[in-house]
Structure formats: C-alpha cells, structure tokens
Scaffold this motif. Structure first.
Motif, PDB file in Angstrom:
ATOM      1  N   UNK A 144       1.817  13.908 -13.298  1.00  0.00           N
ATOM      2  CA  UNK A 144       1.032  15.138 -13.428  1.00  0.00           C
ATOM      3  C   UNK A 144      -0.279  14.713 -13.896  1.00  0.00           C
ATOM      4  N   UNK A 145      -0.672  13.540 -13.712  1.00  0.00           N
ATOM      5  CA  UNK A 145      -2.239  14.028 -13.964  1.00  0.00           C
ATOM      6  C   UNK A 145      -3.156  14.279 -12.922  1.00  0.00           C
ATOM      7  N   UNK A 146      -4.005  15.073 -13.664  1.00  0.00           N
ATOM      8  CA  UNK A 146      -5.764  15.894 -12.241  1.00  0.00           C
ATOM      9  C   UNK A 146      -4.457  16.927 -11.556  1.00  0.00           C
ATOM     10  N   UNK A 147      -3.278  17.323 -11.877  1.00  0.00           N
ATOM     11  CA  UNK A 147      -2.600  18.495 -11.827  1.00  0.00           C
ATOM     12  C   UNK A 147      -2.842  19.494 -12.003  1.00  0.00           C
ATOM     13  N   UNK A 148      -3.336  19.375 -13.763  1.00  0.00           N
ATOM     14  CA  UNK A 148      -3.425  20.480 -14.813  1.00  0.00           C
ATOM     15  C   UNK A 148      -1.741  21.047 -15.585  1.00  0.00           C
ATOM     16  N   UNK A 149      -0.986  20.560 -15.191  1.00  0.00           N
ATOM     17  CA  UNK A 149       0.557  20.352 -15.732  1.00  0.00           C
ATOM     18  C   UNK A 149      -0.006  20.538 -17.770  1.00  0.00           C
ATOM     19  N   UNK A 150       1.034  21.538 -18.074  1.00  0.00           N
ATOM     20  CA  UNK A 150       1.277  21.497 -19.316  1.00  0.00           C
ATOM     21  C   UNK A 150       2.977  20.680 -19.270  1.00  0.00           C
ATOM     22  N   UNK A 151       2.470  19.692 -20.231  1.00  0.00           N
ATOM     23  CA  UNK A 151       3.948  18.495 -21.115  1.00  0.00           C
ATOM     24  C   UNK A 151       4.138  18.924 -22.040  1.00  0.00           C
ATOM     25  N   UNK A 152       5.097  19.321 -22.040  1.00  0.00           N
ATOM     26  CA  UNK A 152       6.152  20.315 -23.247  1.00  0.00           C
ATOM     27  C   UNK A 152       7.521  18.938 -24.250  1.00  0.00           C
ATOM     28  N   UNK A 153       7.445  18.602 -24.839  1.00  0.00           N
ATOM     29  CA  UNK A 153       8.352  17.614 -26.102  1.00  0.00           C
ATOM     30  C   UNK A 153       9.029  18.212 -26.772  1.00  0.00           C
ATOM     31  N   UNK A 154      10.041  18.695 -26.222  1.00  0.00           N
ATOM     32  CA  UNK A 154      10.994  19.495 -27.225  1.00  0.00           C
ATOM     33  C   UNK A 154      11.589  18.480 -28.402  1.00  0.00           C
ATOM     34  N   UNK A 155      11.511  19.174 -29.758  1.00  0.00           N
ATOM     35  CA  UNK A 155      12.999  17.737 -30.368  1.00  0.00           C
ATOM     36  C   UNK A 155      11.486  16.426 -30.757  1.00  0.00           C
ATOM     37  N   UNK A 156      10.493  16.239 -30.696  1.00  0.00           N
ATOM     38  CA  UNK A 156       9.478  15.821 -30.379  1.00  0.00           C
ATOM     39  C   UNK A 156      10.037  14.050 -31.494  1.00  0.00           C
ATOM     40  N   UNK A 163       0.522  -1.219  -0.044  1.00  0.00           N
ATOM     41  CA  UNK A 163      -0.499  -0.065   0.011  1.00  0.00           C
ATOM     42  C   UNK A 163       1.149   1.531   0.181  1.00  0.00           C
ATOM     43  N   UNK A 164       0.695   1.994  -1.239  1.00  0.00           N
ATOM     44  CA  UNK A 164       1.663   3.256  -1.485  1.00  0.00           C
ATOM     45  C   UNK A 164       0.897   4.631  -1.196  1.00  0.00           C
ATOM     46  N   UNK A 165       1.686   5.352  -0.706  1.00  0.00           N
ATOM     47  CA  UNK A 165       0.478   6.391  -0.858  1.00  0.00           C
ATOM     48  C   UNK A 165       1.357   7.579  -1.490  1.00  0.00           C
ATOM     49  N   UNK A 166       1.395   8.077  -2.731  1.00  0.00           N
ATOM     50  CA  UNK A 166       1.977   9.035  -2.842  1.00  0.00           C
ATOM     51  C   UNK A 166       2.344   9.990  -2.571  1.00  0.00           C
ATOM     52  N   UNK A 167       3.382  10.108  -3.064  1.00  0.00           N
ATOM     53  CA  UNK A 167       5.099  11.567  -2.358  1.00  0.00           C
ATOM     54  C   UNK A 167       3.848  12.653  -2.090  1.00  0.00           C
ATOM     55  N   UNK A 168       3.869  13.579  -3.404  1.00  0.00           N
ATOM     56  CA  UNK A 168       2.877  14.697  -2.917  1.00  0.00           C
ATOM     57  C   UNK A 168       1.636  14.957  -1.762  1.00  0.00           C
ATOM     58  N   UNK A 169       0.586  13.673  -2.158  1.00  0.00           N
ATOM     59  CA  UNK A 169      -0.183  13.420  -1.081  1.00  0.00           C
ATOM     60  C   UNK A 169       0.640  13.290   0.310  1.00  0.00           C
ATOM     61  N   UNK A 170       1.504  12.769   0.533  1.00  0.00           N
ATOM     62  CA  UNK A 170       2.544  12.702   1.586  1.00  0.00           C
ATOM     63  C   UNK A 170       2.408  14.154   2.276  1.00  0.00           C
ATOM     64  N   UNK A 171       3.324  14.781   1.506  1.00  0.00           N
ATOM     65  CA  UNK A 171       3.488  15.818   1.592  1.00  0.00           C
ATOM     66  C   UNK A 171       2.367  17.514   1.940  1.00  0.00           C
ATOM     67  N   UNK A 172       1.158  16.948   1.295  1.00  0.00           N
ATOM     68  CA  UNK A 172       0.009  17.742   1.358  1.00  0.00           C
ATOM     69  C   UNK A 172      -0.249  17.901   3.386  1.00  0.00           C
ATOM     70  N   UNK A 173      -0.930  16.488   2.910  1.00  0.00           N
ATOM     71  CA  UNK A 173      -1.666  15.620   4.084  1.00  0.00           C
ATOM     72  C   UNK A 173      -0.397  16.319   5.527  1.00  0.00           C
ATOM     73  N   UNK A 174       1.138  16.525   5.661  1.00  0.00           N
ATOM     74  CA  UNK A 174       1.826  17.187   6.841  1.00  0.00           C
ATOM     75  C   UNK A 174       1.910  18.279   7.167  1.00  0.00           C
ATOM     76  N   UNK A 175       2.437  18.246   5.618  1.00  0.00           N
ATOM     77  CA  UNK A 175       2.987  19.790   5.480  1.00  0.00           C
ATOM     78  C   UNK A 175       1.934  20.900   5.184  1.00  0.00           C
ATOM     79  N   UNK A 176       1.238  20.626   4.452  1.00  0.00           N
ATOM     80  CA  UNK A 176       0.103  21.315   3.544  1.00  0.00           C
ATOM     81  C   UNK A 176       0.611  22.469   2.193  1.00  0.00           C
ATOM     82  N   UNK A 177       1.743  21.713   1.685  1.00  0.00           N
ATOM     83  CA  UNK A 177       2.318  21.838   0.395  1.00  0.00           C
ATOM     84  C   UNK A 177       3.128  21.089  -0.563  1.00  0.00           C
ATOM     85  N   UNK A 178       3.344  21.369  -1.834  1.00  0.00           N
ATOM     86  CA  UNK A 178       3.440  20.289  -2.965  1.00  0.00           C
ATOM     87  C   UNK A 178       4.321  21.464  -3.173  1.00  0.00           C
ATOM     88  N   UNK A 179       5.257  20.134  -2.994  1.00  0.00           N
ATOM     89  CA  UNK A 179       7.044  20.851  -3.375  1.00  0.00           C
ATOM     90  C   UNK A 179       6.735  20.373  -4.520  1.00  0.00           C
TER      91      UNK A 179
END
Length: 467
Positions: free
Chosen positions: A314-326, A185-201
């Motif tokens: 990236x999913x559900x974070x709204x990031x723009x993914x950019x592939x250069x020299x695709x 059972x694995x918790x996402x690192x961003x989720x762990x950071x959010x529930x412990x520090x209130x921020x996502x690095x």
C-alpha cells in the motif's frame, strides 16, 4: 443505432491495435536492455577468466538510449531518472521473470565443492530451476574481486537508495548468522507488471493479500449524513487534497507524522463503510478493507507477516486502508498474564508502528468507541461519530432508496415512515430490498405499503425490538 454499434466496434479494434503497438514497442525496449545486460555479463565473464584484468568497470558499457514514448519500461526509467547502476539492478531483478535462461551461466559448479561458485552468490528457488540473483551476485558482476568497487557499489542496497526506498526492489531477509547479501534480489510484482505491460493490476483478496477493494456504484451526493459528521469528514478530504503541499512544499514533514489516522464510530448500518468507499471514489483513491479475521493468526509472528504484506504493497500508492470492527485487534490491551497475552500485545504494537509510518489515510471503524484503547485513541487526528439518522435524514434515505422504475403505493408516506420507525440507513436499504423483491415476485412494479411494513418488522426483530 447501426452506426453507433459500428463506432463501438471500431473503437474496440483501435484500442486493441494501440495495445499491440504499445506491447511491441515495450518488448523492443526491454530487449535492448537485456542485450545491454548480456554485454555486461560477457564482460564480467571475460574478466573473471583473466583475473589480472580487473581495472575496467562493466558499467562503462553504455546503456541504450530510449527515445520511444510508447515503451512502459522506458517511461519507468525516465520517470525515476534511474542511473545506469540502478537500471542494471532493475533489469537483473526482472530477468528471472522475463528471460531466466540468461543467468544459466552462473549455474556451473565448482569441481571442488560441487556447488555453485561462492563468488557468484545466487540460489535456486523451490519451484524455479533457474538461477536467482542475490546481493552477492550483483557485487560480483559489478566489482568482481575489486574490493574498492565492491565497497563503492554497496551503496546500491542502502535503504535510502531510490529503488529500495520506494519499494520497487528488496533483498530478502537472511538468518541472523548469515551475510545479508545472501538475500535474494526481488522485484516488486506491481513494478514488474508496470515495466512489462504498462499497467498495474489491482491485487485480489486472498490468503496472501487479506484485504478487499471496496467499490460502489453510488456517488457522494447519494450519502445522507448528519451535518456535524459531514463537517468532520471535510477535514479528512482537505488533508487528502493538500497533504503533499502541507508536508513537503511547506516543510511540515519535519513536525508532523506522514499520514492521517481517523476513527469512525457509531451504531451498525450508519454509513461508516459506505462513507469510506465514497471518500475514496470522490478523490480517485482505492480503498481496501482489511479482514481482521484473516489477519490475526494463532501462530506467533504470522499476524505481523500478514499485516506487512498489506502495508508494504500500500505504501506510496495513496490507498485508503479501512479496518472494520477494529476493536477486535485494536481494543483495550490486556494485562500480560501469559505468553498469549504478551504476543497479542506485540501484534498491536507492531500494527501501531506500521500505521504511524504509513503515509496515507488509515480509517478504523467500530460500533463502540469505549472499546478502543485510550493510548491508541490519542494517535487519531480525527474521531468521527456516525449517529443513528434523525427523522429528516431518514426521510431522505427513504426518498433516495427506491429506483425510478417502480411505482409506490399511494398510501406510502415517507414523512410518516421516517417519524414512526427509528432505523439506520443500512436497515432502510434492507427494507427497501425486501419490498422490491416482493413486487418482482408478484410480477409487478408497484411497491405495497404492507410489504414495507413487513420488512420493517423483520428489521426490528433482528434488533430484538417490536413495533
């Protein structure tokens, strides 16, 4: 001035004070949740010691009520409207990172097998000496030997279950011939950071995350683009602003793919990367450039793993993914003449699948559109051409390129430079940098025409051209 410095110092102290207060409240909130988990573990232990008493549901033990708005954990629980079963899953997954000794009770060995009791599930990590919960551990704590409850709580691991669907939790993969509930059972690192520090690095560029956050001090108004290019970019901007209403409020998610795919093509230095970065900045979205040289691996299956790390995060974070020299990976697919070709095409197919499923904006950039696979091209909603700037656009690039603190040689004529020298925006920036460094080296703030022309000659030489 002294008063201003005092205010800045006081503001800094106040910010630190708020952070300490928030951390204190959040620690208190999480401790309440840990105490609740401890009560559940004790109840299961008692029932395990008395196998005849399997009627009680451990989740009848009431979870703490959170009324403190300063706690990040409480905010997360309320934001997702988590049930008590989901809260149990969340805190159990977080325990190895917060208070690993709580699970030591599961490390007792069966005297017959000299191993951890099978019904406990769980495992040890390579470097972590404590107990790591698996799906089997979850069901043992919640259901014990009660098959009816076991089948009832299996739904917690369904792919549509909220914590798993939104990527906060996951069960690690197991070998095909092993029970899937043996996955940890694995918790996402961003989720762990959010529930412990209130921020996502924001993730750093590394071998484990081969994508780089793109940032710039420039603003959208600093862009100089062809009018037709600007118009095509407007369509992408509109989609980013209104995608949620289009897909969900108006119900078009039944007919349309979840994300938006765009191709940026044109000569080097015409603004493809900068435009992507500024588009994200304008709309408050992070932009990550995918390093294809770090993605593509000579080892079979590794490319897919590298790509999965990026898309999963990236999913559900709204990031723009950019592939250069695709075209390095998305170019025309080869005919299958050997195993290497076959796996190369599999990598492209996997990436196509992930791009199709991605609910945000994916931008691929290439210098030559003709290098791109035609079947792949049909999947783009937009194809934006970045041409070499025309004289009027080059004039604007020259005008906007110099800092206000420098003086220009009176012989410098932007109209003449723009008309005489066909340069991309990127090349013009390089010429300006060259002339500014020359001025600094002379101990002057005046840019000389001769230094500009020398910079232009250097850029022409790079392109294999002469003035």
């Amino acid at each position: 001035m002294e008063y201003r410095h005092y205010q800045i110092a006081m503001d800094g102290r106040n910010n630190i004070g708020r952070m300490v207060t928030t951390t204190k409240h959040n620690a208190s909130t999480i401790q309440q949740e840990l105490d609740w988990l401890q009560s559940i573990l004790k109840a299961r232990s008692a029932m395990n010691a008395n196998p005849g008493n399997q009627v009680r549901d451990v989740l009848e033990i009431p979870a703490p009520e959170f009324n403190d708005p300063l706690g990040a954990y409480a905010h997360f629980v309320k934001k997702l409207s988590l049930t008590e079963a989901e809260r149990f899953l969340l805190i159990l997954a977080a325990v190895p990172h917060i208070k690993p000794q709580m699970l030591d009770m599961f490390m007792g060995k069966n005297q017959l097998t000299q191993q951890i009791f099978t019904e406990f599930g769980g495992m040890k990590g390579k470097n972590h000496n404590g107990f790591i919960s698996t799906g089997e551990t979850v069901l043992f704590i919640l259901a014990g030997s009660n098959l009816e409850k076991r089948f009832q709580y299996l739904s917690l691991f369904d792919k549509n279950s909220r914590l798993f669907k939104e990527g906060h939790l996951q069960l690690s993969d197991t070998e095909n011939d092993e029970p899937y509930l043996n996955g940890t059972l694995i918790i996402n690192r961003d989720t762990l950071q959010e529930i412990t520090s209130g921020t996502v690095r924001k993730p750093d560029f590394s071998a484990n995350f081969p994508a780089q956050l793109l940032q710039t001090e420039m603003e959208w108004e600093d862009l100089v683009l062809n009018p037709h290019t600007e118009e095509e970019l407007r369509e992408i901007e509109i989609w980013l602003k209104h995608k949620d209403q289009l897909l969900h409020t108006w119900g078009m998610n039944k007919k349309l793919k979840p994300g938006f795919k765009a191709l940026f093509y044109g000569p080097p230095g015409t603004g493809k990367t900068l435009t992507t970065t500024l588009l994200g900045k304008k709309l408050g979205l992070d932009v990550y450039r995918i390093d294809l040289s770090r993605i593509v691996s000579k080892y079979i299956g590794e490319t897919e793993k590298n790509l999965a790390k990026i898309f999963d995060r990236a999913e559900r974070k709204g990031w723009i993914l950019f592939f250069d020299e695709a075209d390095a990976l998305f170019g025309k697919r080869t005919s299958v003449s050997d195993s290497h070709d076959r796996y190369a095409n599999q990598e492209v197919s996997y990436l196509l699948q992930r791009i199709e499923e991605y609910d945000g904006l994916v931008i691929l950039a290439t210098n030559l559109k003709s290098n791109m696979d035609e079947a792949f091209m049909r999947r783009f909603q937009a194809s934006v051409f970045f041409p070499m700037p025309q004289p009027e656009e080059r004039k604007k690039l020259w005008q906007k390129g110099f800092p206000e603190k420098v003086e220009l040689d009176k012989r410098i004529n932007f109209q003449e430079l723009a008309k005489s020298y066909e340069l991309s925006g990127g090349s013009i920036v390089q010429v300006i940098q060259h002339s500014l460094l020359k001025a600094l080296d002379k101990g002057s703030n005046q840019v000389m025409l001769g230094d500009l022309r020398e910079g232009i000659r250097r850029e022409y030489h790079k392109m294999g051209r002469t003035i």
